[in-house]
Design an enzyme around this catalytic site. Sequence first.
Site, mmCIF file in Angstrom:
data_model
loop_
_atom_site.group_PDB
_atom_site.id
_atom_site.type_symbol
_atom_site.label_atom_id
_atom_site.label_comp_id
_atom_site.label_asym_id
_atom_site.label_seq_id
_atom_site.Cartn_x
_atom_site.Cartn_y
_atom_site.Cartn_z
ATOM 1 N N GLY A 153 0.829 -1.185 0.000
ATOM 2 C CA GLY A 153 0.000 0.000 0.000
ATOM 3 C C GLY A 153 0.869 1.241 0.000
ATOM 4 N N CYS A 154 0.260 2.385 -0.296
ATOM 5 C CA CYS A 154 1.040 3.618 -0.394
ATOM 6 C C CYS A 154 1.619 4.032 0.960
ATOM 7 C CB CYS A 154 0.200 4.731 -1.001
ATOM 8 S SG CYS A 154 -1.390 5.019 -0.176
ATOM 9 N N TYR A 155 0.797 4.004 2.014
ATOM 10 C CA TYR A 155 1.317 4.373 3.327
ATOM 11 C C TYR A 155 2.422 3.418 3.785
ATOM 12 C CZ TYR A 155 -2.448 7.797 4.240
ATOM 13 O OH TYR A 155 -3.293 8.867 4.202
#
Length: 350
Positions: A153-155
């Site tokens: 995921g981006c985070y």
Amino acid sequence: MHDKIRIGVLGASGYTGADLVRLAARHPHVEIAALTANTHAGKEMGAVFPHLAILDLPRLKAWEEVDWSELDAVFCGLPHGTTQEITAAVLSANPKARIIDMSADFRLRDASVYAEWYGHEHQAPALQEEAVYGLTEHYRALIKDARLIACPGCYPTAVLMALLPLVRQNMIDARDLIIDAKSGVTGAGRGLKQNTLFAEAGEGLSPYSVGKHRHAPEIEQEIGVAAGMPVTVNFTPHLIPMSRGELVTCYVRLGEGVTAGDLRQRLVEDYASEPFVHVLPEGGVPQTQNVRGSNYVQIGVFPDRIPGRALVIAAIDNLVKGSAGQALQNMNVAFGLEEGEGLLQLALFP
């Protein structure tokens, strides 16, 4: 294999799918052979994303209509909960295909943890067992031979790039991590949502999924692997009124005798040969505008005013290094190409 890698993109009508197309269209070794978007089946890609209208692209199809046997790699940009069964169907039709999944469906190694956080049982547990976590800089040796690559995921991408080298060297306390994260509205997808309407999100800043964001167990999973023990992190995301960009500020407790300067030096040494990671000089502040539209990561380290603590800050573009760019980077690794192929464009500034 064909002279070029023939790819398909599942979910091409979403932001991550469209950015994958944008990047892949200029990749010298890629041919975009299939695009799916069931709600837009039959349309030209340019009708859904006008900025892509200049490209010679196949029409959008329903995923069931694609001949998967003709493809070398398939990128999945579908919402979570929809990828597992479709991935199984694609691999059944073409066991030699490489699947590069940008959804959350194969990121969590433990199927019971997936069920807990995503509200339903994992639909392809056998495939989960062979999935490789696609944080390129830290797992490229496994990515090279993987048939199923689960892009982070981006985070988690931003957090793990900042912290994994420090946790592995026991330079920070993995049991005491506070992560303040902020992302642009594209992180919420392209679907209509009240909280991402211009009048609702503009000129404001708001936390969301407080204490229960689904990226928390993913961060904990990888930090735990690096630390050799289960960990729990304090993670709070915030919605920022901008299209792209992500910034995470990680508050860490230093190991005994360790300074903020030592953390920075560790990151410099670990990422010295990495083309997309830029550890800033002492005092340099990561900014989302410095990575916008690019696959680069900026990392900065600062001493805290509280003795024994430090701040590690990272900035990425959530749609590129946080999703489509990292997926293409993983494809390059999997097919033995130069890792930067199709990804060396600099940030768009201002």
